[in-house]
Design a protein around this motif. Structure first.
Motif, PDB file in Angstrom:
ATOM      1  N   THR A 374       1.280  -1.702   0.094  1.00 45.69           N
ATOM      2  CA  THR A 374      -0.045  -0.090  -0.047  1.00 45.69           C
ATOM      3  C   THR A 374       1.433   1.198  -0.457  1.00 45.69           C
ATOM      4  N   PRO A 375       0.682   1.644  -1.211  1.00 46.87           N
ATOM      5  CA  PRO A 375       1.353   3.270  -0.901  1.00 46.87           C
ATOM      6  C   PRO A 375       1.334   4.358   0.009  1.00 46.87           C
ATOM      7  N   ILE A 376       1.536   5.495   0.632  1.00 43.42           N
ATOM      8  CA  ILE A 376       1.440   6.359   1.322  1.00 43.42           C
ATOM      9  C   ILE A 376       1.083   6.862   0.557  1.00 43.42           C
ATOM     10  N   LEU A 377       0.647   7.215  -0.197  1.00 38.83           N
ATOM     11  CA  LEU A 377      -0.647   8.206  -0.593  1.00 38.83           C
ATOM     12  C   LEU A 377      -1.918   7.200  -0.381  1.00 38.83           C
ATOM     13  N   GLN A 378      -2.209   6.193  -0.499  1.00 43.12           N
ATOM     14  CA  GLN A 378      -3.144   5.972  -0.298  1.00 43.12           C
ATOM     15  C   GLN A 378      -3.011   5.353   1.179  1.00 43.12           C
ATOM     16  N   SER A 379      -2.070   5.774   1.844  1.00 47.64           N
ATOM     17  CA  SER A 379      -2.640   5.171   2.833  1.00 47.64           C
ATOM     18  C   SER A 379      -3.218   6.615   4.225  1.00 47.64           C
TER      19      SER A 379
END
Length: 395
Positions: A374-379
């Motif tokens: 999970t990318p940071i941008l999606q968390s």
């Protein structure tokens, strides 16, 4: 001239209203700890550090400045007093800790608390006033001096920035400089907060980002993984990447053992050029961009590491560096589209574009997708801010 004189009087008035206490004895340390222990969640502690990290791997902390109410406390880490109780009070204090550009301060305080074997390693509530301005779309990485000038109408002197903080006693100029780095943080923070509604979602995102900053500051350094962050590592082939990983690991281990800055072992800008060589010599190191001082001190070792690395079995599954996407045709197009999308979202959400569209976050997005993570941008707050990212791209 009258304006400058009035500004001088204003600055002196604020300074003179502050009691300056040097924490250089057990009795004064006990007084400070008692004050910190009495603070509640509605109180503030403004904090800054003076340190040296130019030639060393590990930071050398020379001063911790605190401003609590009308008192400035100058904690002296190079005095003979045991500061473990201070760091315990720091991490257990209930007040909000106000920083300005806190990344290095958090890393240094976490490092000192780690040495004291404390958990947690940082205060519970940390606030970076500079970062807050980015979330309020005021400015990105604006300096303290210009910020204080614009919002409080006070001109700070910065003539002690490069002074030697290891010397004792501190000069009057150093004491004044150290105190001014903290005494204006609370009025500045209160002014900025007054500009925004308490229910503004950007404040929620800001405090979530502060928790991420704390986690990053406490993250353990990994010699095995540091090759991934080397600029332009993504352009290397598998053989060269294996070589780079070995060189970076040996550089890190040597730097840690000798308390030497990484650049003083192997100049960072030279690493990828070295990894692309088939043979290595002292002259080649210089041609690759390694500084003469590093070559003199560690050149022989670097050549030895290089030759040893050539003999190691090749790892065909070696993890890619974080910037690999920039050197892949299809991914590079998607990368540009992502940055464009994130910049547009930043304007829509009224935050500084650098918070979303910076290189590290974009690299992380494609890196994590490549490895099914999970990318940071999606968390965290990022997901709430940008939503599910839709790109015409398959990892």
């Amino acid at each position: 001239q009258n304006l400058r004189y009035n500004e001088h009087l204003k600055r002196c008035s604020i300074m003179n209203n502050k009691l300056i206490i040097h924490i250089n004895s057990p009795s004064k340390l006990s007084e400070l700890i008692a004050v910190m222990s009495s603070l509640t969640e509605s109180d503030y502690v403004s904090i800054d550090t003076e340190f040296f990290r130019v030639t060393n791997f590990y930071p050398k902390l020379y001063l911790v400045q605190l401003c609590i109410n009308d008192c400035c406390y100058l904690v002296d880490p190079i005095s003979e007093i045991d500061l473990k109780a201070f760091y315990q009070a720091l991490v257990s204090c209930k007040a909000k800790f106000l920083f300005f550009s806190c990344r290095e301060d958090l890393e240094i305080l976490a490092f000192e608390c780690e040495k004291q074997q404390l958990t947690p390693k940082l205060p519970k509530k940390c606030v970076d006033v500079q970062l807050l301005m980015a979330f309020l779309n005021i400015a990105h990485q604006k300096g303290l001096q210009s910020t204080i000038s614009e919002y409080l109408g006070i001109e700070l002197k910065k003539d002690q920035t490069c002074s030697d903080w290891s010397l004792r006693p501190l000069t009057e100029e150093q004491v004044s400089y150290a105190c001014e780095d903290v005494i204006y943080l609370k009025p500045l923070y209160e002014h900025l907060i007054s500009l925004v509604d308490p229910s503004d979602v950007r404040l929620k995102w800001f405090f979530l980002e502060m928790e991420i900053c704390k986690e990053q500051a406490c993250k353990e350094f990994s010699p095995d993984d540091c090759y991934k962050s080397i600029p332009q590592a993504g352009m290397l082939n598998i053989k060269q990447l294996n070589l780079l990983k070995c060189l970076c690991k040996m550089r890190a281990l040597t730097a840690m053992e000798n308390d030497e800055a990484l650049n003083r072992v192997i100049t960072t800008k030279a690493l990828c050029a070295i990894a692309q060589k088939r043979k290595l010599s002292f002259k080649t190191l210089l041609d690759c961009g390694m500084k003469i001082g590093a070559v003199k001190a560690y050149g022989e070792q670097v050549v030895t590491w290089f030759n040893q690395a050539l003999k190691l079995p090749l790892d065909p599954q070696i993890e890619l560096p974080y910037d690999f996407v920039l050197y892949q045709k299809d991914e590079a197009i998607a990368y540009k589209n992502l940055k464009k999308q994130l910049k547009a979202l930043s304007h829509e959400k009224n935050i500084c574009p650098e918070l979303l569209s910076n290189k590290n976050l974009c690299n992380d997005y494609f890196y994590k997708l490549h490895y099914g993570q999970t990318p940071i941008l999606q968390s965290s707050w990022y997901l709430e801010c940008v939503g599910k990212i839709e790109l015409n791209y398959q990892a």
